[in-house]
Scaffold this motif. Structure first.
Motif, PDB file in Angstrom:
ATOM      1  N   ALA A  92     -32.757  16.330 159.352  1.00 27.26           N
ATOM      2  CA  ALA A  92     -32.334  17.832 159.438  1.00 27.26           C
ATOM      3  C   ALA A  92     -31.911  17.190 160.704  1.00 27.26           C
ATOM      4  O   ALA A  92     -32.056  16.803 161.367  1.00 27.26           O
ATOM      5  N   ASP A  93     -30.310  17.806 160.751  1.00 27.36           N
ATOM      6  CA  ASP A  93     -29.565  17.926 162.647  1.00 27.36           C
ATOM      7  C   ASP A  93     -30.297  19.663 163.148  1.00 27.36           C
ATOM      8  O   ASP A  93     -28.906  20.328 162.422  1.00 27.36           O
ATOM      9  N   GLY A  94     -31.380  19.711 162.891  1.00 24.09           N
ATOM     10  CA  GLY A  94     -31.654  21.505 163.752  1.00 24.09           C
ATOM     11  C   GLY A  94     -32.042  22.245 162.505  1.00 24.09           C
ATOM     12  O   GLY A  94     -31.779  21.324 161.432  1.00 24.09           O
ATOM     13  N   PRO A  95     -32.560  23.234 162.547  1.00 24.03           N
ATOM     14  CA  PRO A  95     -33.146  24.393 161.945  1.00 24.03           C
ATOM     15  C   PRO A  95     -32.513  24.843 160.624  1.00 24.03           C
ATOM     16  O   PRO A  95     -32.581  24.870 158.992  1.00 24.03           O
ATOM     17  N   VAL A  96     -30.852  24.995 160.894  1.00 20.14           N
ATOM     18  CA  VAL A  96     -30.150  25.162 159.848  1.00 20.14           C
ATOM     19  C   VAL A  96     -30.082  24.017 158.339  1.00 20.14           C
ATOM     20  O   VAL A  96     -30.004  24.590 157.390  1.00 20.14           O
ATOM     21  N   ASP A  97     -29.106  23.449 159.339  1.00 24.80           N
ATOM     22  CA  ASP A  97     -29.280  21.727 158.239  1.00 24.80           C
ATOM     23  C   ASP A  97     -30.773  21.694 157.978  1.00 24.80           C
ATOM     24  O   ASP A  97     -30.952  21.192 156.511  1.00 24.80           O
ATOM     25  N   ALA A  98     -31.422  22.048 158.265  1.00 24.06           N
ATOM     26  CA  ALA A  98     -33.375  21.979 157.429  1.00 24.06           C
ATOM     27  C   ALA A  98     -33.301  22.548 156.265  1.00 24.06           C
ATOM     28  O   ALA A  98     -33.470  22.185 155.147  1.00 24.06           O
ATOM     29  N   LEU A  99     -32.936  23.442 156.991  1.00 25.77           N
ATOM     30  CA  LEU A  99     -33.121  24.735 156.120  1.00 25.77           C
ATOM     31  C   LEU A  99     -31.752  24.729 154.257  1.00 25.77           C
ATOM     32  O   LEU A  99     -32.792  24.897 152.954  1.00 25.77           O
ATOM     33  N   THR A 100     -31.239  24.384 154.946  1.00 26.55           N
ATOM     34  CA  THR A 100     -29.795  24.104 153.804  1.00 26.55           C
ATOM     35  C   THR A 100     -30.029  23.200 152.572  1.00 26.55           C
ATOM     36  O   THR A 100     -30.503  22.971 151.941  1.00 26.55           O
ATOM     37  N   MET A 101     -30.865  21.512 153.899  1.00 27.60           N
ATOM     38  CA  MET A 101     -31.720  20.521 152.973  1.00 27.60           C
ATOM     39  C   MET A 101     -32.874  20.450 151.877  1.00 27.60           C
ATOM     40  O   MET A 101     -32.293  20.706 150.537  1.00 27.60           O
ATOM     41  N   LEU A 102     -33.589  21.973 152.144  1.00 26.88           N
ATOM     42  CA  LEU A 102     -35.047  21.478 151.624  1.00 26.88           C
ATOM     43  C   LEU A 102     -34.320  22.992 150.346  1.00 26.88           C
ATOM     44  O   LEU A 102     -34.459  22.580 149.032  1.00 26.88           O
ATOM     45  N   SER A 103     -33.319  23.316 150.286  1.00 27.95           N
ATOM     46  CA  SER A 103     -33.024  24.832 149.584  1.00 27.95           C
ATOM     47  C   SER A 103     -32.155  23.592 148.308  1.00 27.95           C
ATOM     48  O   SER A 103     -32.321  24.087 147.092  1.00 27.95           O
ATOM     49  N   ALA A 104     -31.482  22.919 149.016  1.00 30.37           N
ATOM     50  CA  ALA A 104     -30.593  22.043 147.949  1.00 30.37           C
ATOM     51  C   ALA A 104     -31.551  21.480 147.513  1.00 30.37           C
ATOM     52  O   ALA A 104     -31.613  21.583 145.590  1.00 30.37           O
ATOM     53  N   ALA A 105     -32.617  20.794 147.700  1.00 31.60           N
ATOM     54  CA  ALA A 105     -33.731  20.289 146.965  1.00 31.60           C
ATOM     55  C   ALA A 105     -35.021  21.346 146.047  1.00 31.60           C
ATOM     56  O   ALA A 105     -34.786  20.420 145.094  1.00 31.60           O
ATOM     57  N   MET A 106     -35.323  21.898 146.828  1.00 30.46           N
ATOM     58  CA  MET A 106     -35.809  22.937 145.754  1.00 30.46           C
ATOM     59  C   MET A 106     -34.936  23.463 144.295  1.00 30.46           C
ATOM     60  O   MET A 106     -35.356  23.416 143.189  1.00 30.46           O
ATOM     61  N   THR A 107     -33.855  23.206 144.704  1.00 33.79           N
ATOM     62  CA  THR A 107     -32.658  23.926 143.519  1.00 33.79           C
ATOM     63  C   THR A 107     -32.771  22.995 143.181  1.00 33.79           C
ATOM     64  O   THR A 107     -32.869  22.932 141.280  1.00 33.79           O
ATOM     65  N   ARG A 108     -32.456  21.763 142.909  1.00 31.86           N
ATOM     66  CA  ARG A 108     -32.485  20.383 141.853  1.00 31.86           C
ATOM     67  C   ARG A 108     -33.386  20.105 141.360  1.00 31.86           C
ATOM     68  O   ARG A 108     -34.150  20.969 140.321  1.00 31.86           O
ATOM     69  N   ALA A 109     -34.780  20.616 142.169  1.00 31.41           N
ATOM     70  CA  ALA A 109     -35.845  20.509 141.091  1.00 31.41           C
ATOM     71  C   ALA A 109     -36.228  21.669 140.454  1.00 31.41           C
ATOM     72  O   ALA A 109     -36.804  21.887 138.909  1.00 31.41           O
ATOM     73  N   LEU A 110     -35.544  23.019 140.577  1.00 36.05           N
ATOM     74  CA  LEU A 110     -36.504  24.150 139.653  1.00 36.05           C
ATOM     75  C   LEU A 110     -35.381  23.656 138.903  1.00 36.05           C
ATOM     76  O   LEU A 110     -35.238  24.085 137.456  1.00 36.05           O
ATOM     77  N   LYS A 111     -34.742  23.569 138.938  1.00 32.06           N
ATOM     78  CA  LYS A 111     -32.963  22.969 137.787  1.00 32.06           C
ATOM     79  C   LYS A 111     -33.685  21.596 137.267  1.00 32.06           C
ATOM     80  O   LYS A 111     -33.437  22.028 135.383  1.00 32.06           O
ATOM     81  N   GLY A 112     -33.980  21.118 137.027  1.00 35.31           N
ATOM     82  CA  GLY A 112     -34.352  19.674 136.864  1.00 35.31           C
ATOM     83  C   GLY A 112     -36.547  19.419 136.186  1.00 35.31           C
ATOM     84  O   GLY A 112     -36.157  18.388 135.943  1.00 35.31           O
ATOM     85  N   ASP A 113     -36.904  20.063 136.427  1.00 36.45           N
ATOM     86  CA  ASP A 113     -38.508  20.673 135.939  1.00 36.45           C
ATOM     87  C   ASP A 113     -38.477  21.668 135.044  1.00 36.45           C
ATOM     88  O   ASP A 113     -39.676  22.348 135.500  1.00 36.45           O
ATOM     89  N   GLN A 114     -38.130  22.122 134.685  1.00 30.36           N
ATOM     90  CA  GLN A 114     -38.516  23.085 133.919  1.00 30.36           C
ATOM     91  C   GLN A 114     -39.912  23.200 132.834  1.00 30.36           C
ATOM     92  O   GLN A 114     -40.144  24.255 132.526  1.00 30.36           O
ATOM     93  N   VAL A 115     -39.877  21.900 132.725  1.00 31.41           N
ATOM     94  CA  VAL A 115     -41.016  21.791 131.455  1.00 31.41           C
ATOM     95  C   VAL A 115     -42.117  22.709 132.274  1.00 31.41           C
ATOM     96  O   VAL A 115     -42.705  23.048 132.041  1.00 31.41           O
ATOM     97  N   ARG A 116     -42.440  21.583 133.681  1.00 30.66           N
ATOM     98  CA  ARG A 116     -43.265  22.815 134.609  1.00 30.66           C
ATOM     99  C   ARG A 116     -44.000  23.566 134.653  1.00 30.66           C
ATOM    100  O   ARG A 116     -44.419  24.908 135.153  1.00 30.66           O
ATOM    101  N   HIS A 117     -42.494  24.422 135.528  1.00 31.18           N
ATOM    102  CA  HIS A 117     -42.198  25.792 135.324  1.00 31.18           C
ATOM    103  C   HIS A 117     -43.137  26.383 133.910  1.00 31.18           C
ATOM    104  O   HIS A 117     -42.806  27.966 133.959  1.00 31.18           O
ATOM    105  N   ARG A 118     -42.589  26.608 132.778  1.00 36.97           N
ATOM    106  CA  ARG A 118     -42.532  26.833 132.055  1.00 36.97           C
ATOM    107  C   ARG A 118     -44.775  26.324 131.253  1.00 36.97           C
ATOM    108  O   ARG A 118     -44.726  27.691 130.488  1.00 36.97           O
TER     109      ARG A 118
END
Length: 207
Positions: A92-118
């Protein structure tokens, strides 16, 4: 000419046995397929062995029971999220960029890995009727929170920021947010915009 005395079988490359880590991952992959389709109660270790073309011995050499195997599946998801967090901070290029990148990755994970959440949701329900499972789940979740909290501390140190609350408390908030959004997405896939996680995480951490 005389026949060669060389054994033809010696020319064939030796078969390499899978490592313990490879076998363990194969068990986890097969378990995710079986429990994702049949649920925890409906799935069995026999079905996992068949799906992964594994022996029962290969399963029991890595996991003592079905409960331990299911908990490992959930824990693997936590380890993946920890990895996402560290990767976001390191690129990341600074805190805002890091948190934005992390949020995007977490969103992809929660949408793409529904089996584990079930599976997490089913474990939660089953644990209320099974004290032994409840205790095992409690220990597993405590380990997950500890790993997540340590990742938050490392990330904050690398970014030079102060967390708005103790890492042990912040990780509970983030896990709850992630799991809650995953459940809502599983019910209605139009309910979780791609930027929703970031709109909560960035101002919460950098307030």
């Amino acid at each position: 000419m005389g026949q060669s005395s060389e054994d033809p079988s010696s020319a064939r490359p030796a078969r390499r046995r899978p490592t313990r880590a490879q076998t363990r991952q194969k068990v986890l992959d097969a378990a995710l397929e079986v429990f994702g389709e049949l649920g925890i109660q409906g799935g069995s270790l026999d079905a996992v062995a068949e799906a992964g073309q594994l022996s029962k011995g290969a399963i029991y050499s890595n996991f003592a029971s079905k409960t331990e195997l299911v908990l490992a599946l959930v824990q693997e998801n936590t380890l993946n999220r920890v990895g996402l967090g560290l990767e976001a901070v390191s690129h990341a290029d600074g805190p805002v960029d890091a948190l934005t990148m992390l949020s995007a990755a977490m969103t992809r994970a929660l949408k793409g890995d529904q089996v584990r959440h079930r599976l997490v949701a089913e474990l939660y329900i089953l644990a209320h009727r099974d004290p032994q499972l409840a205790e095992a789940l409690k220990v597993s979740r405590a380990e997950a929170r500890a790993m997540g909290a340590e990742t938050l501390r490392q990330g904050a140190a690398l970014l030079g920021i102060t967390l708005p609350m103790p890492a042990e408390h912040l990780i509970v908030v983030l896990i709850g947010l992630h799991n809650g959004l995953a459940m809502e997405y599983g019910i209605d896939d139009g309910s979780v915009p791609d930027d929703l996680f970031a709109s909560v995480l960035v101002p919460t951490v950098l307030r």
